[in-house]
Design a protein around this motif. Structure first.
Motif, PDB file in Angstrom:
ATOM      1  N   SER A 131       1.201 -29.050  11.708  1.00  0.00           N
ATOM      2  CA  SER A 131      -0.005 -28.973  10.870  1.00  0.00           C
ATOM      3  C   SER A 131      -0.171 -27.590  10.228  1.00  0.00           C
ATOM      4  O   SER A 131      -0.853 -27.459   9.229  1.00  0.00           O
ATOM      5  CB  SER A 131      -1.238 -29.334  11.684  1.00  0.00           C
ATOM      6  N   GLU A 132       0.440 -26.570  10.835  1.00  0.00           N
ATOM      7  CA  GLU A 132       0.291 -25.214  10.285  1.00  0.00           C
ATOM      8  C   GLU A 132       1.668 -24.556  10.200  1.00  0.00           C
ATOM      9  O   GLU A 132       2.574 -24.908  10.956  1.00  0.00           O
ATOM     10  CB  GLU A 132      -0.583 -24.359  11.201  1.00  0.00           C
ATOM     11  N   ARG A 178      -2.440 -23.820   6.654  1.00  0.00           N
ATOM     12  CA  ARG A 178      -2.152 -25.220   6.964  1.00  0.00           C
ATOM     13  C   ARG A 178      -1.003 -25.686   6.065  1.00  0.00           C
ATOM     14  O   ARG A 178      -0.808 -25.138   4.976  1.00  0.00           O
ATOM     15  CB  ARG A 178      -3.383 -26.091   6.727  1.00  0.00           C
TER      16      ARG A 178
END
Ligand code: NAP
Length: 549
Positions: free
Chosen positions: A88-89, A230
């Protein structure tokens, strides 16, 4: 004493004899289990913790996250896994990292061979049976032909040797042994001791949450911006399409990061070009500033001093109080001579009115009291003390297990004057023992999963070869070990990191005997290390005695 925690474990069979025992269920242990199972071996992994993930199981302190790009850090051995997992990041945080490793374990059905809450106390070689006898700290014992240590370079946490640590009546934690439940920092008076990569992550994360924060710094470090973000859907698709090329690039860089050293020398460009390049690096995410800098910044003292001055200037710009800024600028080492902590708003924390920086070289900590910390000039009261005081690096996790080889000598004693290894994966007198991410290995200077995969593949090939050829005992020769150890020492000569105390040079004031700088890592780069290992295997495991008896 600092709190610890307990979590549920998985169910394993009652078997006590295996082809292989793996110590540790972190990134290395998980992949090693996957590989040996694929070869048809019976395997048991012993793990001290209540769950899998190693580093990412234990280090659940606020702010713990990767400082390698997430997609460069995940396993590369399975295309399906690569395609199904979405980070996600760009620099993912501990909860996601732990989830990922649990996902890998479940996806490949590995959990039934992993025994948690099981700390290995000793491993003793039994020459007549050509087996290892492995005993847990609760007395249960197991046997196997092969033992593979996957204990991690930074898993033997160390507390300072301050008087009174046990007297403190508030809560206290070493960052590595962070509790599973959330800690409420609201209105609390909090101390953080230590300003390494861990301390920096904790400090910048809890500063906005606490009532008062006092940071005890003994040595300032050169911290540079992480620039985490992100990952957008578009980026996700692009990253996945680029995986083959990216992993190919990671095979070529010295530390298996996506950053390539700039071929230019610091003084080969104009001052304007130099400054523009350094500004660009300061604005780039991750370790680009450390690894994609001019080729001489980490090897030439003059180049290093000039770049250090650039980073010092950045610190002075970001910290409002000039006296505090000066304390935060390292004076005893140049940029990159120690591990560079990656930060997000770290320096700005010191502009907050409720944050205080204590330089423990000016006013040393004298003891911990029931209510706080007493320094040479004054006493402080705290509700919570956080020890971000690091690890007995690389060797400590081996020392904490009594590993007794063929001649009855322990590995701890054998390495007492510094490690002696062949390829950083085995030692003379310790047959059928493989040390993944051991000392003298390229992996401790690496985007670690990349080097772990190489180590595990190599170890698995060796075990496969042994099984196929009826080899019941393998061991490095003393000559090959001496030659490798000499080679590793030579590679480190002249490198600027060797001039400074840090975990990378094996110095830890909190551990008896760790006051001598040692060469713990192979510094020739991962590609060269890989070539050495491949050459040894291709030559029928030269430098080793393989016995079919
Ligand atoms: P560390 O770099 O060894 O830092 C320990 C800190 O505690 C240092 O500031 C040290 O001061 C201080 N300290 C230790 N004993 C002390 C004492 N008795 N009195 C006062 N201060 C004391 O440990 P770490 O921060 O846990 O980091 C270790 C390594 O873990 C990192 O370098 C990195 O490789 C890895 N790590 C990785 C990540 C990531 O990938 N995201 C995050 C965190 C850590 P001195 O410097 O004076 O010794």
């Amino acid at each position: 004493m600092p709190d610890t925690m307990v979590a549920p474990s998985a169910t394993v069979s009652d078997a006590t004899t295996f082809d292989a025992i793996i110590i540790g269920a972190g990134i290395a242990g998980i992949y090693q289990l996957y590989k040996l199972r694929a070869l048809g071996l019976s395997v048991r992994v012993f793990e001290t913790g209540g769950g899998v993930g190693g580093t990412w199981y234990w280090n659940r302190y606020p702010g713990a996250r990767f400082d390698s790009e997430s997609y460069t850090y995940g396993y590369s051995f399975s295309e399906e896994l690569l395609n199904e997992w979405n980070w996600s990041e760009h620099f993912s945080a501990q909860p996601e990292n732990e989830r990922y490793l649990n996902h890998v374990v479940d996806r490949f059905g590995l959990r039934k061979d992993i025994q948690c809450h099981s700390r290995v106390a000793s491993a003793t070689w039994d020459e007549s049976e050509r087996q290892w006898n492995v005993v847990l700290d609760d007395g249960r014992s197991y046997r196997s032909r092969f033992v593979i240590t996957a204990v991690g370079p930074l898993s033997a946490d160390t507390l300072p040797r301050f008087e009174g640590i046990a007297d403190f009546k508030g809560r206290s934690f070493h960052t590595y042994r962070w509790p599973h439940e959330a800690i409420d920092f609201t209105g609390k008076r909090v101390a953080v001791i230590g300003t390494g990569a861990t301390g920096v992550q904790v400090i910048q994360t809890i500063a906005p949450l606490v009532g008062e924060l006092t940071v005890f710094q003994r040595t300032a470090n050169w911290c540079t911006p992480l620039h985490n973000k992100r990952i957008t859907e578009e980026e996700q698709a692009r990253l996945k399409a680029g995986y083959p090329a990216m992993f190919e690039l990671l095979r070529q860089t010295p530390g298996c990061y996506i950053h390539m050293t700039d071929p230019r020398g610091t003084f080969e460009v104009t001052p304007e070009e130099r400054e523009a390049f350094w500004e660009e690096l300061y604005a780039k995410p991750g370790f680009a500033i450390w690894m994609a800098n001019f080729r001489d910044v980490l090897t030439d003292l003059k180049a290093n001093a000039l770049f250090s001055e650039f980073v010092a200037w950045k610190i002075r710009q970001r910290v409002k109080d000039p006296a505090v800024a000066e304390k935060l600028i390292p004076k005893n080492h140049g940029f990159g001579q120690r591990r560079v902590p990656q930060e997000t708003g770290y320096y700005e924390v010191y502009n907050l009115p409720h944050v205080k920086l204590v330089d423990t070289r000016e006013t040393p900590i004298q003891r911990v009291t029931e209510t706080g910390i007493a320094c040479s000039d004054q006493s402080y009261e705290f509700d919570i003390i956080i020890y971000a005081t690091g690890f007995d690096a690389v060797l400590g996790s081996f020392d904490r297990i009594e590993i007794r080889g063929a001649g009855g000598v322990t590995l701890k004693d054998y390495w007492a004057e510094g490690p002696k290894t062949y390829l950083g994966m085995m030692s003379a007198g310790f047959p059928n023992l493989l040390t993944i991410v051991g000392p003298h290995n390229a992996s401790t200077r690496c985007n670690i999963p990349r080097c772990i995969e190489q180590n595990v593949d190599w170890a698995s090939d060796l075990i496969h070869y042994a099984q196929d050829h009826g080899v019941t005992r393998f061991e490095t020769t003393a000559e090959a070990e001496a030659e490798w150890s000499r080679h590793v020492e030579e590679l480190a000569e002249g490198l600027l990191y060797t001039l400074v105390d840090s975990w990378m040079t094996g110095v830890n004031t909190n551990v008896e005997g760790r006051n001598v700088r040692r060469v713990l890592q192979y510094q020739g780069g991962a590609p060269q290390y890989r070539e050495h290992c491949d050459e040894v295997a291709k030559a029928g495991y030269k430098g080793m005695v393989l016995d079919r008896g």
